[in-house]
Scaffold this motif. Sequence first.
Motif, mmCIF file in Angstrom:
data_model
loop_
_atom_site.group_PDB
_atom_site.id
_atom_site.type_symbol
_atom_site.label_atom_id
_atom_site.label_comp_id
_atom_site.label_asym_id
_atom_site.label_seq_id
_atom_site.Cartn_x
_atom_site.Cartn_y
_atom_site.Cartn_z
ATOM 1 N N LYS A 137 1.035 -1.307 -0.259
ATOM 2 C CA LYS A 137 -0.023 0.004 -0.029
ATOM 3 C C LYS A 137 0.832 1.313 0.078
ATOM 4 O O LYS A 137 0.602 2.196 -0.708
ATOM 5 C CB LYS A 137 -0.803 0.073 1.047
ATOM 6 N N GLY A 138 2.026 1.103 0.614
ATOM 7 C CA GLY A 138 2.885 2.343 0.792
ATOM 8 C C GLY A 138 3.528 2.475 -0.684
ATOM 9 O O GLY A 138 3.759 3.572 -1.143
ATOM 10 N N SER A 139 3.840 1.421 -1.490
ATOM 11 C CA SER A 139 4.313 1.639 -2.923
ATOM 12 C C SER A 139 3.071 2.355 -3.686
ATOM 13 O O SER A 139 3.579 3.183 -4.487
ATOM 14 C CB SER A 139 4.704 0.349 -3.317
ATOM 15 N N VAL B 61 9.879 -2.849 4.865
ATOM 16 C CA VAL B 61 10.824 -3.177 3.854
ATOM 17 C C VAL B 61 11.840 -4.075 4.317
ATOM 18 O O VAL B 61 12.805 -3.390 4.857
ATOM 19 C CB VAL B 61 11.007 -2.203 2.666
ATOM 20 N N PRO B 62 11.883 -5.305 4.135
ATOM 21 C CA PRO B 62 13.122 -6.317 4.525
ATOM 22 C C PRO B 62 14.150 -5.879 3.537
ATOM 23 O O PRO B 62 13.859 -5.535 2.364
ATOM 24 C CB PRO B 62 12.862 -7.525 4.497
ATOM 25 N N LYS C 89 18.752 1.692 0.218
ATOM 26 C CA LYS C 89 19.735 1.113 0.920
ATOM 27 C C LYS C 89 20.518 1.866 1.910
ATOM 28 O O LYS C 89 21.131 1.608 2.895
ATOM 29 C CB LYS C 89 20.765 0.641 -0.331
ATOM 30 N N MET C 90 20.699 3.207 1.533
ATOM 31 C CA MET C 90 21.298 4.412 2.259
ATOM 32 C C MET C 90 20.539 4.446 3.595
ATOM 33 O O MET C 90 21.257 4.369 4.805
ATOM 34 C CB MET C 90 21.345 5.674 1.628
ATOM 35 N N LEU C 91 19.330 4.478 3.604
ATOM 36 C CA LEU C 91 18.458 4.631 4.786
ATOM 37 C C LEU C 91 18.677 3.439 5.771
ATOM 38 O O LEU C 91 18.707 3.448 6.792
ATOM 39 C CB LEU C 91 16.974 4.857 4.504
ATOM 40 N N TYR D 74 10.045 5.913 6.356
ATOM 41 C CA TYR D 74 9.130 4.878 7.243
ATOM 42 C C TYR D 74 9.049 3.539 6.793
ATOM 43 O O TYR D 74 9.071 2.764 7.756
ATOM 44 C CB TYR D 74 7.792 5.683 7.585
ATOM 45 N N LEU D 75 8.816 3.399 5.673
ATOM 46 C CA LEU D 75 8.596 2.006 5.049
ATOM 47 C C LEU D 75 9.996 1.372 5.165
ATOM 48 O O LEU D 75 9.797 -0.040 5.742
ATOM 49 C CB LEU D 75 8.156 2.097 3.515
#
Length: 286
Positions: A63-65, A171-172, A230-232, A165-166
């Motif tokens: 849903k976030g996507s 997000v794994p 990836k940075m996050l 947030y995601l």
Amino acid sequence: MIYLLLSILFNAVLFIIIKLFAKFNIDALQALVVNYFVAFGVGLFFLDTSFSPQIIISQEWFKGSILLGFIFISTFYVTTITSQRNGLSVASVASKMSVIIPIILGVFLYDETLGSVKILGIIIALIAVYFTSKKETGEIQQACNLVFPILVFIGAGTIDSSLKYLQTFHVPSNQIGLFSSVTFFCAFSVGILILVFLSLKGKIKFAGRNILGGIALGLPNFFSLYYLVKMLEAKAFESATLFTIHNIAIVLVSTFVGILFFKERISMRNALGIGLALFALFLVTY
């Protein structure tokens, strides 16, 4: 740190390609829609895990996507309107100033701290973004036009905040590529609806060069989002530090690319902005 550098690099490539759109008379909206589909395809090509529509729909981040896809294309469209009505500099400043939104949310959502030195650095960074980005005349000519820069500010800030947030909660690590691809497909779907609407109203004409522009934009666009997430995930810095470094670095790199490759002139105001940006980078990473 490598993910931060790669994200900045691919954002700089995006700047170069978008800058070339005007030279080749490419319609930015059409190219962007094509770009989202290409980015989706690139993401699928690099995926090393199997998936199905049922698996994607069942993910916590799905849903976030969808929301991000809508915000991506909507923010770009509003940015285009802002550039036309108020000037490119207003759109650029409004977009980069939005860094304050994920910074504030980082304090409340992730218990991050802001010391006095870091706060000073962020304030100087915002001033630096304004001076460095303002390369042309661009003012709010009418009060009613103020709504568009505000929407750009909110949209850009929402994108960064939503990604943070995601990535933090949903997000794994092994699904970042799939998440990025699905998000781009959602943006493409919304973009197609916009193009159909404009086409029915006779406000848009399709051309092959727009498709080529979108294809060129798609590859770096995918990796700019992929390495941002990836940075996050790496959590090398807190949100305040990370987003400040990221946005300032993009402004600086874009400025130097404009000077070196597009012969853009740098004013005393821009030079002051660059100096302030470097000082701000030192403060927020101090």
